[in-house]
Design a protein around this motif. Structure first.
Motif, PDB file in Angstrom:
ATOM      1  N   TRP A  16       0.836  -1.203   0.000  1.00  0.00           N
ATOM      2  CA  TRP A  16       0.000   0.000   0.000  1.00  0.00           C
ATOM      3  C   TRP A  16       0.866   1.247   0.000  1.00  0.00           C
ATOM      4  CZ3 TRP A  16      -3.756  -1.775   4.397  1.00  0.00           C
ATOM      5  CH2 TRP A  16      -4.612  -2.749   3.895  1.00  0.00           C
ATOM      6  N   GLY A  17       1.960   1.216   0.757  1.00  0.00           N
ATOM      7  CA  GLY A  17       2.856   2.371   0.808  1.00  0.00           C
ATOM      8  C   GLY A  17       3.463   2.675  -0.549  1.00  0.00           C
ATOM      9  N   ILE A  18       3.889   1.634  -1.259  1.00  0.00           N
ATOM     10  CA  ILE A  18       4.466   1.822  -2.595  1.00  0.00           C
ATOM     11  C   ILE A  18       3.388   2.273  -3.568  1.00  0.00           C
ATOM     12  CG2 ILE A  18       5.581   0.643  -4.538  1.00  0.00           C
ATOM     13  CD1 ILE A  18       7.446   1.282  -2.162  1.00  0.00           C
ATOM     14  N   GLN A  19       2.209   1.645  -3.510  1.00  0.00           N
ATOM     15  CA  GLN A  19       1.129   2.038  -4.412  1.00  0.00           C
ATOM     16  C   GLN A  19       0.685   3.477  -4.151  1.00  0.00           C
ATOM     17  OE1 GLN A  19      -1.577  -1.259  -3.786  1.00  0.00           O
ATOM     18  NE2 GLN A  19      -0.977  -2.145  -5.750  1.00  0.00           N
ATOM     19  N   LEU A  20       0.656   3.896  -2.898  1.00  0.00           N
ATOM     20  CA  LEU A  20       0.311   5.277  -2.568  1.00  0.00           C
ATOM     21  C   LEU A  20       1.336   6.239  -3.161  1.00  0.00           C
ATOM     22  CD1 LEU A  20      -1.545   7.266  -1.106  1.00  0.00           C
ATOM     23  CD2 LEU A  20      -0.126   6.925   0.937  1.00  0.00           C
ATOM     24  N   ARG A  21       2.616   5.902  -3.059  1.00  0.00           N
ATOM     25  CA  ARG A  21       3.662   6.742  -3.651  1.00  0.00           C
ATOM     26  C   ARG A  21       3.516   6.803  -5.172  1.00  0.00           C
ATOM     27  NH1 ARG A  21       6.275   4.143   0.757  1.00  0.00           N
ATOM     28  NH2 ARG A  21       7.417   5.607   2.113  1.00  0.00           N
ATOM     29  N   LEU A  22       3.242   5.654  -5.799  1.00  0.00           N
ATOM     30  CA  LEU A  22       3.050   5.636  -7.252  1.00  0.00           C
ATOM     31  C   LEU A  22       1.833   6.463  -7.650  1.00  0.00           C
ATOM     32  CD1 LEU A  22       3.888   1.893  -7.880  1.00  0.00           C
ATOM     33  CD2 LEU A  22       5.117   3.834  -8.874  1.00  0.00           C
ATOM     34  N   TRP A  23       0.747   6.371  -6.889  1.00  0.00           N
ATOM     35  CA  TRP A  23      -0.442   7.173  -7.174  1.00  0.00           C
ATOM     36  C   TRP A  23      -0.098   8.658  -7.082  1.00  0.00           C
ATOM     37  CZ3 TRP A  23      -2.842  10.632  -3.843  1.00  0.00           C
ATOM     38  CH2 TRP A  23      -4.030  11.183  -4.317  1.00  0.00           C
ATOM     39  N   TRP A  24       0.656   9.046  -6.051  1.00  0.00           N
ATOM     40  CA  TRP A  24       1.043  10.433  -5.847  1.00  0.00           C
ATOM     41  C   TRP A  24       1.833  10.945  -7.048  1.00  0.00           C
ATOM     42  CZ3 TRP A  24      -0.290  14.093  -2.471  1.00  0.00           C
ATOM     43  CH2 TRP A  24       0.489  15.242  -2.403  1.00  0.00           C
ATOM     44  N   VAL A  25       2.763  10.136  -7.524  1.00  0.00           N
ATOM     45  CA  VAL A  25       3.584  10.537  -8.678  1.00  0.00           C
ATOM     46  C   VAL A  25       2.715  10.669  -9.920  1.00  0.00           C
ATOM     47  CG1 VAL A  25       5.434   9.782 -10.227  1.00  0.00           C
ATOM     48  CG2 VAL A  25       5.739   9.636  -7.740  1.00  0.00           C
ATOM     49  N   GLN A  26       1.799   9.720 -10.146  1.00  0.00           N
ATOM     50  CA  GLN A  26       0.920   9.811 -11.320  1.00  0.00           C
ATOM     51  C   GLN A  26       0.040  11.049 -11.240  1.00  0.00           C
ATOM     52  OE1 GLN A  26      -0.918   5.923 -11.090  1.00  0.00           O
ATOM     53  NE2 GLN A  26       0.333   5.175 -12.788  1.00  0.00           N
ATOM     54  N   LYS A  27      -0.394  11.374 -10.052  1.00  0.00           N
ATOM     55  CA  LYS A  27      -1.309  12.518  -9.882  1.00  0.00           C
ATOM     56  C   LYS A  27      -0.585  13.852 -10.061  1.00  0.00           C
ATOM     57  CE  LYS A  27      -5.141  14.109  -7.382  1.00  0.00           C
ATOM     58  NZ  LYS A  27      -6.066  14.456  -8.408  1.00  0.00           N
ATOM     59  N   TRP A  28       0.639  13.978  -9.542  1.00  0.00           N
ATOM     60  CA  TRP A  28       1.305  15.266  -9.485  1.00  0.00           C
ATOM     61  C   TRP A  28       2.505  15.438 -10.395  1.00  0.00           C
ATOM     62  CZ3 TRP A  28      -1.659  18.705  -7.443  1.00  0.00           C
ATOM     63  CH2 TRP A  28      -2.573  18.332  -6.476  1.00  0.00           C
ATOM     64  N   TYR A  29       3.051  14.357 -10.949  1.00  0.00           N
ATOM     65  CA  TYR A  29       4.264  14.479 -11.734  1.00  0.00           C
ATOM     66  C   TYR A  29       4.115  14.030 -13.184  1.00  0.00           C
ATOM     67  CZ  TYR A  29       6.634  15.390  -7.359  1.00  0.00           C
ATOM     68  OH  TYR A  29       7.025  15.941  -6.178  1.00  0.00           O
TER      69      TYR A  29
END
Length: 167
Positions: free
Chosen positions: A153-166
């Motif tokens: 979940w921690g890795i998926q949350l980080r990946l989601w954050w990158v997709q959303k903002w970067y």
């Protein structure tokens, strides 16, 4: 009775996320200019670059080693993420020759590229000194990273954050 307990649990969760996020900023390796264009060779003979792999969607780069006890527990997470369609590249750090890495990974049904770094040259160039190290690269730039254990979940949350903002 339950409201104070739930409030404390929520506050504790927010505190853990905030501390983890702040520590990630300090643990992300600082990479040299042009690192994303360096040619990497996978154990199955492919040649690729991080710029190519991270052009369309974020790339999770996972540094691990055979001798790392924690990596034995996090490698299944990386395999599951890869099998779920996440863009993943792993780097086997000081884990022996290609045959040793293939033997270690035998039966794990790999669908992701694996780069062998038997002498630690890539890790040295990228300032990676801890296994496991997790980097998320978008458009050839490291945008997030962490070291040590991380939950799926921690890795998926980080990946989601990158997709959303970067992206």
């Amino acid at each position: 009775m339950f409201k104070p307990i739930l409030r404390n649990i929520l506050l504790l969760g927010i505190l853990i996320i905030a501390l983890s996020s702040v520590s990630d900023v300090f643990r992300v390796p600082q990479l040299t200019e042009g690192f994303a264009d360096q040619r990497l060779h996978t154990i199955d003979g492919r040649e690729l670059t991080l710029a190519e792999l991270s052009a369309k969607k974020p790339l999770l780069v996972y540094f691990w080693s055979r001798w790392c006890n924690l990596c034995h527990h996090t490698l299944p997470t990386v395999l599951a993420l890869s099998n779920d369609g996440i863009n993943v590249l792993t780097v086997a750090l000081r884990s022996g020759d290609d045959i040793s890495v293939v033997r270690y990974l035998h039966g794990k049904h790999l669908t992701m590229p694996v780069v062998n770094d038997p002498q630690g040259e890539i890790a040295t160039r990228w300032n990676v000194s801890v296994t496991p190290t997790w980097l998320i690269i978008s458009d050839g730039k490291v945008v997030l990273g962490t070291t040590g254990w991380s939950s799926p979940w921690g890795i998926q949350l980080r990946l989601w954050w990158v997709q959303k903002w970067y992206q």
